[in-house]
Design an enzyme around this catalytic site. Structure first.
Site, PDB file in Angstrom:
ATOM      1  N   THR A  49      29.172  42.752  35.850  1.00  0.00           N
ATOM      2  CA  THR A  49      29.719  42.349  34.616  1.00  0.00           C
ATOM      3  C   THR A  49      28.598  41.642  33.860  1.00  0.00           C
ATOM      4  O   THR A  49      28.284  40.472  34.507  1.00  0.00           O
ATOM      5  CB  THR A  49      31.106  41.536  34.450  1.00  0.00           C
ATOM      6  OG1 THR A  49      31.911  42.434  35.072  1.00  0.00           O
ATOM      7  CG2 THR A  49      31.420  41.454  33.010  1.00  0.00           C
ATOM      8  N   CYS A  61      37.374  37.096  36.793  1.00  0.00           N
ATOM      9  CA  CYS A  61      36.976  38.001  35.840  1.00  0.00           C
ATOM     10  C   CYS A  61      37.222  37.662  34.517  1.00  0.00           C
ATOM     11  O   CYS A  61      36.329  37.067  33.769  1.00  0.00           O
ATOM     12  CB  CYS A  61      37.210  39.463  35.906  1.00  0.00           C
ATOM     13  SG  CYS A  61      36.879  40.066  37.857  1.00  0.00           S
TER      14      CYS A  61
HETATM   15  C1  UGA Z   1      40.318  42.427  35.467  1.00  0.00           C
HETATM   16  C2  UGA Z   1      40.541  43.840  34.824  1.00  0.00           C
HETATM   17  O1  UGA Z   1      41.611  43.984  34.718  1.00  0.00           O
HETATM   18  C3  UGA Z   1      39.823  44.729  35.243  1.00  0.00           C
HETATM   19  O2  UGA Z   1      39.850  46.209  34.851  1.00  0.00           O
HETATM   20  C4  UGA Z   1      38.394  44.283  35.505  1.00  0.00           C
HETATM   21  O3  UGA Z   1      37.492  45.568  36.575  1.00  0.00           O
HETATM   22  C5  UGA Z   1      38.372  43.076  36.473  1.00  0.00           C
HETATM   23  O4  UGA Z   1      38.894  42.227  35.805  1.00  0.00           O
HETATM   24  C6  UGA Z   1      36.621  42.681  36.633  1.00  0.00           C
HETATM   25  O5  UGA Z   1      36.229  42.436  35.512  1.00  0.00           O
HETATM   26  O6  UGA Z   1      36.231  42.766  37.570  1.00  0.00           O
HETATM   27  P1  UGA Z   1      41.557  41.380  37.723  1.00  0.00           P
HETATM   28  O7  UGA Z   1      40.739  40.125  37.672  1.00  0.00           O
HETATM   29  O8  UGA Z   1      41.889  41.997  39.000  1.00  0.00           O
HETATM   30  O9  UGA Z   1      41.165  42.649  36.608  1.00  0.00           O
HETATM   31  O10 UGA Z   1      42.904  41.119  37.249  1.00  0.00           O
HETATM   32  P2  UGA Z   1      43.961  41.803  36.247  1.00  0.00           P
HETATM   33  O11 UGA Z   1      45.061  42.465  36.700  1.00  0.00           O
HETATM   34  O12 UGA Z   1      43.252  41.927  34.712  1.00  0.00           O
HETATM   35  O13 UGA Z   1      44.795  40.182  35.658  1.00  0.00           O
HETATM   36  C7  UGA Z   1      44.182  39.014  35.127  1.00  0.00           C
HETATM   37  C8  UGA Z   1      45.078  37.976  35.140  1.00  0.00           C
HETATM   38  O14 UGA Z   1      45.938  38.278  33.937  1.00  0.00           O
HETATM   39  C9  UGA Z   1      46.101  37.655  36.236  1.00  0.00           C
HETATM   40  O15 UGA Z   1      46.142  36.178  36.420  1.00  0.00           O
HETATM   41  C10 UGA Z   1      47.429  38.040  35.710  1.00  0.00           C
HETATM   42  O16 UGA Z   1      48.638  37.355  36.414  1.00  0.00           O
HETATM   43  C11 UGA Z   1      47.413  37.883  34.220  1.00  0.00           C
HETATM   44  N1  UGA Z   1      48.318  38.903  33.484  1.00  0.00           N
HETATM   45  C12 UGA Z   1      47.976  40.150  33.554  1.00  0.00           C
HETATM   46  C13 UGA Z   1      49.199  38.188  32.548  1.00  0.00           C
HETATM   47  O17 UGA Z   1      49.044  36.836  32.617  1.00  0.00           O
HETATM   48  N2  UGA Z   1      49.965  38.869  31.734  1.00  0.00           N
HETATM   49  C14 UGA Z   1      49.790  40.342  31.870  1.00  0.00           C
HETATM   50  O18 UGA Z   1      50.484  41.048  31.251  1.00  0.00           O
HETATM   51  C15 UGA Z   1      49.019  40.993  32.876  1.00  0.00           C
END
Ligand code: UGA
Length: 465
Positions: free
Chosen positions: A143, A283
């Site tokens: 990124t 991320c």
């Molecule tokens: C995120 C993106 O979702 C991916 O598509 C992207 O490739 C990745 O970053 C990256 O840039 O490499 P990730 O960091 O694995 O993926 O995590 P997410 O699933 O996006 O969750 C991020 C945070 O949001 C977590 O702390 C999760 O608990 C929180 N979250 C997620 C919420 O608080 N509420 C939600 O409804 C969803």
């Protein structure tokens, strides 16, 4: 490039009979690189994974993934058994056979500001230049700020005696589901500025195209922007629902029910609307900061100024837990608090910018004795937070606690026996920072449950895990 027929015996049943196998080098073997190398060798390509960290190389060679990612250990073993995955600490003469160099190194937040630190990308370019054939392509997956591909291409051009090919192919994998996201992504974005890179990238992703996974062809600048736009949108969605949670808490409404109600509208959708202590990880937080820095460099600070509010809302959800703890317990000095969860989300051991750990630190700074439990991340907590106590079991963490906080939505916590935990705790008070507890069962066992953004009294709807 060799013609091979390969049908991998993986659960994803990716098959690409007649795939033209390519020689691919993946530079950087973190979450992104290791998963990419394993996945591409499983679909039939011939991979070299390169990372200067000798300990990581040794672990991967021995068949051990140096972080927790469901299914990746087995997939690594499968990839190694094909003989199509070599792992090494530096380039060797085999790099001269490489058709595609994939840059998967980290782009962390710079120490001096909000922007991205591109030094690992730059050194990757310098290292591969001596091996680059004129017809091979270099493809960035990390990124980055818009314009990075162009700048790296300029750098590479000074190191080789021909016009190099450099394009961008952002990755959207999530930790916890990295392998599935790589083998069967929602879409593949190829950011190319000439036909040669496009042709080779289409060949690389033929197994995915055969599954009708859309391949979106754009220019390299759009590709760079797509990734930060996607992560910014996801962060905004979470902060939007958390802003609704702030208002709901004030007026006695319920943000979980609100999310359900608006989510039925297909234009809004019900994904990424889970209210709680907000987003973290390696991320989303750094990417929205880097995007603001990039926009400021372009003189377009205003275009993404809302991201500062997205971050503010996110940070306020963390301090909200501290406020509730103080409202309930008063002075927190020497009060024992059990923090259930350390990882930034379930199914990972990653604690980078973890909301759970941020809350644990806030409580600790307020004088509390914080005991942290996590099913997978305790080793990382011990290493990064020597000031906090780590418990090996959930029961040990909750024993004698005057407050329990759920910081990560692990299933173990949703399924925990609240009667047993109630006997262990000194005070049956729990703050559910992720809205995962079957709170009626907890209440029936004598617990006072405070769930972020919810009105449990008036809206007796359980969140099901
Ligand atoms: C995120 C993106 O979702 C991916 O598509 C992207 O490739 C990745 O970053 C990256 O840039 O490499 P990730 O960091 O694995 O993926 O995590 P997410 O699933 O996006 O969750 C991020 C945070 O949001 C977590 O702390 C999760 O608990 C929180 N979250 C997620 C919420 O608080 N509420 C939600 O409804 C969803």
């Amino acid at each position: 490039m060799n013609k091979v027929s390969f049908v991998p015996h993986s659960p994803q049943s990716l098959s690409s009979v007649g795939l033209v196998s390519m020689k691919v080098a993946v530079i950087g073997l973190g979450y992104l690189g290791a998963t990419t190398a394993v996945a591409l060798s499983l679909v039939g390509h011939d991979l070299i994974g390169i990372d200067p960290d000798q300990a990581k190389v040794d672990a991967l060679r021995a068949g051990r993934v140096p972080f927790f990612e469901p299914g990746l250990d087995e997939a690594l073993a499968q990839a190694q058994s094909t003989g199509r995955l070599a792992i090494q600490a530096e380039h060797t003469c085999t790099s001269a056979d490489v058709d595609v160099f994939l840059l998967c190194v980290g782009t962390p937040q710079s120490r001096s500001g909000m922007g991205a630190d591109l030094r690992y990308l730059e050194s990757s370019i310098d290292d591969l230049a001596p091996y680059l054939r004129a017809d091979a392509i270099v493809v960035g997956k990390s990124t980055v700020p818009v314009g990075t591909a162009e700048a790296l291409k300029g750098r590479l051009a000074t190191l080789v005696a021909f016009e190099p090919y450099l394009s961008w192919n952002p990755e959207f994998l999530r930790e916890g589901t990295a392998l599935k996201d790589t083998l069967t992504p929602d879409r593949i974005v190829i950011g190319v500025d000439e036909p040669h890179s496009e042709a080779l990238l289409r060949q690389l992703y033929q197994p995915m195209a055969d599954l009708d996974i859309p391949i979106v062809k754009v220019d390299s600048k759009t590709a760079e922007l797509v990734k930060v736009a996607a992560n910014s949108f996801l962060a905004t969605k979470i902060s939007f629902i958390n802003a609704m949670a702030e208002i709901s808490e004030q007026v006695g409404a319920d943000a979980v029910l609100l999310a359900e109600a608006i989510g039925y509208d297909e234009r809004i959708g019900n994904k990424f609307l889970k209210t709680g202590i907000g987003f973290g990880g390696g991320c989303l937080p750094k990417d929205i900061r880097a995007f603001q820095a990039c926009a400021a460099d372009l003189g377009l600070e205003q275009s993404v100024s809302f991201l500062a509010q997205v971050e503010d809302i996110n940070m306020r959800r963390r301090t909200r837990v501290l406020d509730i703890a103080r409202e309930e317990l008063g002075d927190l000095t020497n009060r024992r608090v059990a923090m259930l969860g350390a990882a930034f989300k379930p199914e990972t051991d990653d604690i980078r910018d973890s909301p759970a750990m941020a809350v644990a630190e806030l409580l600790w700074a307020a004088g509390a004795h914080v005991v942290v439990h996590d099913p997978k991340a305790v080793d990382n907590v011990r290493r990064m937070y020597p000031n906090l106590t780590v418990a090996d079991t959930l029961e040990e963490a909750v024993a004698h606690a005057e407050l329990v906080v759920v910081g990560t939505e692990w299933r173990d916590y949703a399924l925990a026996d609240s009667a047993v935990l109630g006997h262990l705790a000194a005070n049956k008070l729990v703050i559910d920072g992720r809205n995962v507890l079957p709170y009626r069962q907890w209440q029936a066992n004598g617990w006072k449950v405070i769930a972020l953004g919810r009105n449990l009294e008036h809206n007796p709807v359980e969140v099901l895990v």
